[in-house]
Design a protein around this motif. Sequence first.
Motif, mmCIF file in Angstrom:
data_model
loop_
_atom_site.group_PDB
_atom_site.id
_atom_site.type_symbol
_atom_site.label_atom_id
_atom_site.label_comp_id
_atom_site.label_asym_id
_atom_site.label_seq_id
_atom_site.Cartn_x
_atom_site.Cartn_y
_atom_site.Cartn_z
ATOM 1 N N ASP A 1 -11.577 13.141 -11.269
ATOM 2 C CA ASP A 1 -12.104 11.860 -10.794
ATOM 3 C C ASP A 1 -13.548 11.669 -11.262
ATOM 4 N N VAL A 2 -13.804 10.575 -11.962
ATOM 5 C CA VAL A 2 -15.116 10.391 -12.594
ATOM 6 C C VAL A 2 -16.222 10.152 -11.561
ATOM 7 N N LEU A 3 -15.918 9.449 -10.470
ATOM 8 C CA LEU A 3 -16.948 9.188 -9.466
ATOM 9 C C LEU A 3 -17.238 10.431 -8.633
ATOM 10 N N ALA A 4 -16.195 11.150 -8.227
ATOM 11 C CA ALA A 4 -16.395 12.361 -7.438
ATOM 12 C C ALA A 4 -17.179 13.410 -8.217
ATOM 13 N N ARG A 5 -17.015 13.438 -9.527
ATOM 14 C CA ARG A 5 -17.775 14.387 -10.341
ATOM 15 C C ARG A 5 -19.261 14.061 -10.351
ATOM 16 N N ARG A 6 -19.575 12.785 -10.225
ATOM 17 C CA ARG A 6 -20.985 12.380 -10.200
ATOM 18 C C ARG A 6 -21.559 12.432 -8.789
ATOM 19 N N TYR A 7 -20.699 12.192 -7.804
ATOM 20 C CA TYR A 7 -21.145 12.153 -6.407
ATOM 21 C C TYR A 7 -20.074 12.809 -5.552
#
Length: 261
Positions: free
Chosen positions: A159-165
């Motif tokens: 998941d691209v968002l979970a990786r950032r936040y």
Amino acid sequence: MTVSPITDSNARTATLYRMAMPGHLCPFGLKSKSMLERKGYKVDDHLLTSRAEIDAFKAEHDVATTPQAFIGGDRVGGYTDLKAHFGYQVLGKGDTTYRPVIAIFAATALLAVAIVLNLYDGFPLLTWAKWFFAASMVVLAIQKLQDVEGFVNGFLGYDVLARRYVPYGYAYPFAELYAGVGMAALIGTGSPLVWLVAPVAIFIGSIGAFSVVKAVYVDKRELTCACVGGGSNVPLGVISLSENVIMVLMGVWMLGTWAAG
């Protein structure tokens, strides 16, 4: 302790050694016995009722576990070995299967049928689809909430968002549950409260769909999906993409229905 299967000219025979201690009855032993009987074997059932008996059996046959099944005097092995012997699918480490999501979607589809038959005249297919999608979101959220840490571990793989936040990964199951329950509550109402629910579904569904497409179809990575919770052996791909697209479509659909009403 020698293996001496019983003889019966009218039936196939097998010998089974399984743990049946006062404080623990081995479930795999019971399942092995049941499987052998279903396959037409007459079972010579030996119960190992003490730790000393179990240890002696393991030492004599050089095995690490019980139960152990013997057919025709030859050792087949434990419950998993029996399944393989009779041609059942046995998943090994790293193997993937769609079985969990098939079970979930089949159950929620039937639940939606029951709801529609009970609450509506006839069988409005679009209404059934709304109930099916909402129920599926709730059940998938429950799967994730059973082990949030395990879910997040898998979710962070793609998941691209979970990786950032990272906190987004922890919030995701609750957001999915909120969206699913909210949609179920608002089906057919035309309530402006849809604006409190639909945008959540559209947001998490859009991020999820983008993440799956990037991981699977762009980066060509082979991953398991966290859609049914931590430790899943469901392959990341079309099922995961479908889950997220459904959330987006449900959100857009409900907003469109409200605007039209």
